[in-house]
Design a protein around this motif. Sequence first.
Motif, mmCIF file in Angstrom:
data_model
loop_
_atom_site.group_PDB
_atom_site.id
_atom_site.type_symbol
_atom_site.label_atom_id
_atom_site.label_comp_id
_atom_site.label_asym_id
_atom_site.label_seq_id
_atom_site.Cartn_x
_atom_site.Cartn_y
_atom_site.Cartn_z
ATOM 1 N N LEU A 252 3.813 -4.849 13.847
ATOM 2 C CA LEU A 252 3.843 -5.237 12.434
ATOM 3 C C LEU A 252 4.368 -6.657 12.199
ATOM 4 C CD1 LEU A 252 4.836 -1.813 10.889
ATOM 5 C CD2 LEU A 252 2.630 -2.998 10.672
ATOM 6 N N PRO A 253 5.531 -7.044 12.712
ATOM 7 C CA PRO A 253 5.940 -8.438 12.509
ATOM 8 C C PRO A 253 5.044 -9.434 13.260
ATOM 9 C CG PRO A 253 7.557 -7.281 13.858
ATOM 10 C CD PRO A 253 6.579 -6.264 13.360
ATOM 11 N N GLY A 254 4.516 -9.029 14.404
ATOM 12 C CA GLY A 254 3.588 -9.904 15.128
ATOM 13 C C GLY A 254 2.319 -10.141 14.333
ATOM 14 N N HIS A 255 1.821 -9.092 13.709
ATOM 15 C CA HIS A 255 0.630 -9.184 12.872
ATOM 16 C C HIS A 255 0.899 -10.111 11.684
ATOM 17 C CE1 HIS A 255 -2.018 -7.587 9.599
ATOM 18 N NE2 HIS A 255 -2.920 -7.782 10.547
ATOM 19 N N ALA A 256 2.035 -9.926 11.041
ATOM 20 C CA ALA A 256 2.387 -10.808 9.915
ATOM 21 C C ALA A 256 2.500 -12.257 10.390
ATOM 22 C CB ALA A 256 3.687 -10.338 9.261
ATOM 23 N N ASN A 257 3.165 -12.481 11.514
ATOM 24 C CA ASN A 257 3.303 -13.843 12.052
ATOM 25 C C ASN A 257 1.944 -14.459 12.367
ATOM 26 O OD1 ASN A 257 6.075 -13.930 11.863
ATOM 27 N ND2 ASN A 257 6.405 -13.217 13.951
ATOM 28 N N HIS A 258 1.058 -13.663 12.947
ATOM 29 C CA HIS A 258 -0.297 -14.139 13.249
ATOM 30 C C HIS A 258 -0.971 -14.675 11.986
ATOM 31 C CE1 HIS A 258 -4.496 -14.137 14.532
ATOM 32 N NE2 HIS A 258 -4.746 -13.346 13.505
ATOM 33 N N HIS A 259 -0.883 -13.910 10.903
ATOM 34 C CA HIS A 259 -1.550 -14.333 9.674
ATOM 35 C C HIS A 259 -0.830 -15.489 8.989
ATOM 36 C CE1 HIS A 259 -4.958 -11.720 9.667
ATOM 37 N NE2 HIS A 259 -4.181 -10.694 10.000
ATOM 38 N N LEU A 260 0.494 -15.554 9.089
ATOM 39 C CA LEU A 260 1.202 -16.717 8.544
ATOM 40 C C LEU A 260 0.774 -17.978 9.291
ATOM 41 C CD1 LEU A 260 4.865 -15.518 7.888
ATOM 42 C CD2 LEU A 260 2.874 -15.401 6.391
ATOM 43 N N ASN A 261 0.648 -17.873 10.607
ATOM 44 C CA ASN A 261 0.191 -19.015 11.396
ATOM 45 C C ASN A 261 -1.214 -19.449 10.976
ATOM 46 O OD1 ASN A 261 2.578 -19.078 12.835
ATOM 47 N ND2 ASN A 261 1.765 -17.895 14.556
ATOM 48 N N THR A 262 -2.074 -18.482 10.710
ATOM 49 C CA THR A 262 -3.434 -18.795 10.264
ATOM 50 C C THR A 262 -3.401 -19.501 8.911
ATOM 51 O OG1 THR A 262 -4.349 -16.922 11.477
ATOM 52 C CG2 THR A 262 -5.699 -17.813 9.688
ATOM 53 N N ILE A 263 -2.564 -19.023 7.998
ATOM 54 C CA ILE A 263 -2.458 -19.675 6.685
ATOM 55 C C ILE A 263 -1.965 -21.111 6.863
ATOM 56 C CG2 ILE A 263 -1.229 -19.694 4.479
ATOM 57 C CD1 ILE A 263 -1.252 -16.587 4.603
ATOM 58 N N LYS A 264 -0.961 -21.300 7.695
ATOM 59 C CA LYS A 264 -0.431 -22.656 7.921
ATOM 60 C C LYS A 264 -1.490 -23.583 8.508
ATOM 61 C CE LYS A 264 4.231 -21.003 8.911
ATOM 62 N NZ LYS A 264 5.208 -20.782 10.006
ATOM 63 N N GLU A 265 -2.213 -23.090 9.496
ATOM 64 C CA GLU A 265 -3.158 -23.925 10.233
ATOM 65 C C GLU A 265 -4.477 -24.156 9.496
ATOM 66 O OE1 GLU A 265 -3.483 -21.836 13.936
ATOM 67 O OE2 GLU A 265 -1.364 -22.185 14.410
ATOM 68 N N ARG A 266 -4.964 -23.140 8.810
ATOM 69 C CA ARG A 266 -6.303 -23.250 8.235
ATOM 70 C C ARG A 266 -6.327 -23.376 6.723
ATOM 71 N NH1 ARG A 266 -9.559 -19.011 12.089
ATOM 72 N NH2 ARG A 266 -9.163 -20.178 14.000
ATOM 73 N N TYR A 267 -5.287 -22.923 6.067
ATOM 74 C CA TYR A 267 -5.271 -22.951 4.607
ATOM 75 C C TYR A 267 -4.401 -24.079 4.064
ATOM 76 C CZ TYR A 267 -7.330 -18.244 4.621
ATOM 77 O OH TYR A 267 -8.146 -17.149 4.793
ATOM 78 N N LEU A 268 -3.266 -24.285 4.695
ATOM 79 C CA LEU A 268 -2.307 -25.252 4.165
ATOM 80 C C LEU A 268 -2.159 -26.494 5.031
ATOM 81 C CD1 LEU A 268 0.482 -22.740 3.062
ATOM 82 C CD2 LEU A 268 -1.396 -23.674 1.687
ATOM 83 N N LYS A 269 -2.719 -26.461 6.217
ATOM 84 C CA LYS A 269 -2.658 -27.585 7.157
ATOM 85 C C LYS A 269 -1.214 -28.087 7.326
ATOM 86 C CE LYS A 269 -7.277 -28.178 7.182
ATOM 87 N NZ LYS A 269 -7.930 -26.955 7.402
ATOM 88 N N LEU A 270 -0.290 -27.139 7.548
ATOM 89 C CA LEU A 270 1.121 -27.485 7.694
ATOM 90 C C LEU A 270 1.538 -27.755 9.122
ATOM 91 C CD1 LEU A 270 2.731 -24.910 5.232
ATOM 92 C CD2 LEU A 270 2.237 -27.312 4.833
ATOM 93 N N THR A 271 0.715 -27.354 10.092
ATOM 94 C CA THR A 271 1.152 -27.522 11.493
ATOM 95 C C THR A 271 0.512 -28.735 12.121
ATOM 96 O OG1 THR A 271 -0.611 -26.056 12.227
ATOM 97 C CG2 THR A 271 1.544 -25.065 11.828
#
Length: 171
Positions: free
Chosen positions: A152-171
């Motif tokens: 569960l936390p790994g799944h959430a982290n996976h999607h947060l990383n996706t939001i950062k990388e593809r939606y918000l371009k924060l990384t």
Amino acid sequence: MYPAESSYPPYYTKFLALVPEKNITDALSNNLNDVSEFIKSIQPEKADYAYDSGKWTIKQVIQHIIDCERILSYRALHIARKDKQALSFFNENEYAQAADVKDLTLADLLNDFTAVRNSTISLFKHLKDADLIESGVIGNYQSTPLSIGFFLPGHANHHLNTIKERYLKLT
């Protein structure tokens, strides 16, 4: 206690690798804080943004995390209570299509995630070690409540990383 590699489906591996903690309640609690802070940092005008045609919006991704948490927490309880009936997979894309998030705010989704995660934490706090390593069938795979709890936390982290990388371009 940490799940043995033989206690979860192979596709869990990439998600479990995103969880630094080796204690289930610490992992869930720390992730609750991380996810909460991250959702609070998203600009409201980005909430309905999808980075490409046919991709989920940020709100849909967060709703997906919440839906998965509800479903997988039930699966963990089902297995921990020694129910031997096999559980089926669910189609995440059908769930995303059916979830109407257009009138929800990021604050609404954060409140829902917090409530669901707190319930998950309570569940795992009350499971005994023997419950955590009980094995059950989900789809074609054996799984344990312990492996689900770390997923569960790994799944959430996976999607947060996706939001950062593809939606918000924060990384």
